[in-house]
Design a protein around this motif. Structure first.
Motif, PDB file in Angstrom:
ATOM      1  N   ASP A 100       4.984  -9.021  -7.545  1.00  0.00           N
ATOM      2  CA  ASP A 100       4.875  -9.336  -6.673  1.00  0.00           C
ATOM      3  C   ASP A 100       3.483 -10.832  -6.832  1.00  0.00           C
ATOM      4  O   ASP A 100       3.304 -11.364  -5.636  1.00  0.00           O
ATOM      5  N   LEU A 101       2.735  -9.775  -6.273  1.00  0.00           N
ATOM      6  CA  LEU A 101       1.544 -10.450  -6.082  1.00  0.00           C
ATOM      7  C   LEU A 101       0.697 -11.345  -6.484  1.00  0.00           C
ATOM      8  O   LEU A 101       0.000 -12.394  -6.392  1.00  0.00           O
ATOM      9  N   GLY A 158      -8.121  -9.194   1.330  1.00  0.00           N
ATOM     10  CA  GLY A 158      -7.519  -7.108   0.731  1.00  0.00           C
ATOM     11  C   GLY A 158      -6.289  -7.333   0.150  1.00  0.00           C
ATOM     12  O   GLY A 158      -6.385  -6.310  -0.546  1.00  0.00           O
ATOM     13  N   GLU A 159      -5.729  -8.661  -0.140  1.00  0.00           N
ATOM     14  CA  GLU A 159      -4.991  -8.410  -0.832  1.00  0.00           C
ATOM     15  C   GLU A 159      -5.261  -8.515  -2.826  1.00  0.00           C
ATOM     16  O   GLU A 159      -4.474  -7.969  -3.719  1.00  0.00           O
ATOM     17  N   LYS A 160      -5.997  -9.162  -3.005  1.00  0.00           N
ATOM     18  CA  LYS A 160      -6.886  -9.339  -4.121  1.00  0.00           C
ATOM     19  C   LYS A 160      -7.199  -7.995  -4.643  1.00  0.00           C
ATOM     20  O   LYS A 160      -7.088  -7.995  -5.653  1.00  0.00           O
ATOM     21  N   LYS A 161      -7.996  -7.049  -3.802  1.00  0.00           N
ATOM     22  CA  LYS A 161      -8.048  -5.918  -3.666  1.00  0.00           C
ATOM     23  C   LYS A 161      -7.529  -5.080  -4.311  1.00  0.00           C
ATOM     24  O   LYS A 161      -7.581  -4.021  -5.152  1.00  0.00           O
ATOM     25  N   LEU A 162      -6.311  -5.442  -3.616  1.00  0.00           N
ATOM     26  CA  LEU A 162      -4.719  -4.512  -3.232  1.00  0.00           C
ATOM     27  C   LEU A 162      -4.364  -5.024  -5.201  1.00  0.00           C
ATOM     28  O   LEU A 162      -3.893  -4.040  -5.943  1.00  0.00           O
ATOM     29  N   LEU A 163      -4.742  -5.931  -5.842  1.00  0.00           N
ATOM     30  CA  LEU A 163      -3.704  -6.710  -6.724  1.00  0.00           C
ATOM     31  C   LEU A 163      -4.842  -5.952  -7.501  1.00  0.00           C
ATOM     32  O   LEU A 163      -4.662  -5.163  -9.167  1.00  0.00           O
ATOM     33  N   MET A 165       0.827  -1.110   0.028  1.00  0.00           N
ATOM     34  CA  MET A 165      -0.014   0.266  -0.159  1.00  0.00           C
ATOM     35  C   MET A 165       1.054   1.421   0.132  1.00  0.00           C
ATOM     36  O   MET A 165       0.768   2.532  -0.517  1.00  0.00           O
ATOM     37  N   ASP A 166       1.581   1.302   1.428  1.00  0.00           N
ATOM     38  CA  ASP A 166       2.263   2.661   0.898  1.00  0.00           C
ATOM     39  C   ASP A 166       3.966   3.087  -0.644  1.00  0.00           C
ATOM     40  O   ASP A 166       3.612   3.996  -1.196  1.00  0.00           O
ATOM     41  N   LYS A 167       3.905   1.934  -1.658  1.00  0.00           N
ATOM     42  CA  LYS A 167       4.337   1.252  -2.738  1.00  0.00           C
ATOM     43  C   LYS A 167       3.243   2.698  -4.048  1.00  0.00           C
ATOM     44  O   LYS A 167       3.556   3.081  -4.584  1.00  0.00           O
ATOM     45  N   MET A 168       2.002   1.443  -3.697  1.00  0.00           N
ATOM     46  CA  MET A 168       1.227   2.272  -4.100  1.00  0.00           C
ATOM     47  C   MET A 168       0.892   3.909  -4.147  1.00  0.00           C
ATOM     48  O   MET A 168       0.569   4.646  -5.180  1.00  0.00           O
TER      49      MET A 168
END
Length: 159
Positions: free
Chosen positions: A109-110, A122-127, A92-95
């Motif tokens: 990475d994801l 959460g990680e699926k949504k971030l991807l 999230m910090d990278k985004m």
């Protein structure tokens, strides 16, 4: 700093085109706003002109830089150490930086982790969000339709 017609990226939201710069009164305060039409969906947002530096707005990258971005998918994924929530915060910090290379790292990475084991919600949504942001910029850089951009990204990211 930005002009009407400029193609920009708004971190965590994606790419769009500045349609207008208008003065509006909101909550009794007059302020100049950039009116931005986002490249995906039929969404228009207003950003206060005096806050653009704080928000990390930037111009879209040039086509050569976009080609370099796609080369990142050939690199090995970053080592994923720690728990999923530490990884989530780091990604999230990278985004939030709005840096296209960091967003691409998140996707790479994801996507790799997702191949090995199922990502959490959460990680699926971030991807998905990272992909949408990159797709929105790809649409403007290459002047192509969303479907073409999705296909290019899926092929490059091996999704």
């Amino acid at each position: 700093m930005f002009q009407v017609g400029d193609k920009i990226v708004y971190p965590l939201h994606g790419a769009g085109v500045i349609d207008a710069v208008e003065e509006k009164e909101i909550l009794g305060k007059k302020q100049r706003y950039y009116i931005i039409h986002m490249s995906l969906g039929n969404v228009q947002i207003m950003i206060p002109a005096d806050r653009i530096d704080d928000m990390g707005l930037r111009h879209i990258v040039d086509p050569d830089t976009m080609e370099n971005v796609f080369l990142l998918f050939n690199d090995d994924p970053s080592a994923s150490s720690g728990s999923w929530n530490q990884r989530f915060r780091m990604n999230m910090d990278k985004m939030k930086t709005g840096d296209i290379f960091k967003t691409t790292e998140v996707i790479r990475d994801l996507a790799q982790i997702n191949k090995e084991k199922s990502l959490g919600t959460g990680e699926k949504k971030l991807l998905d969000n990272a992909k949408q942001i990159l797709i929105s910029e790809l649409v403007l850089v290459k002047e192509i339709e969303e479907e073409q951009a999705i296909q290019l990204l899926d092929e490059a990211a091996h999704c």
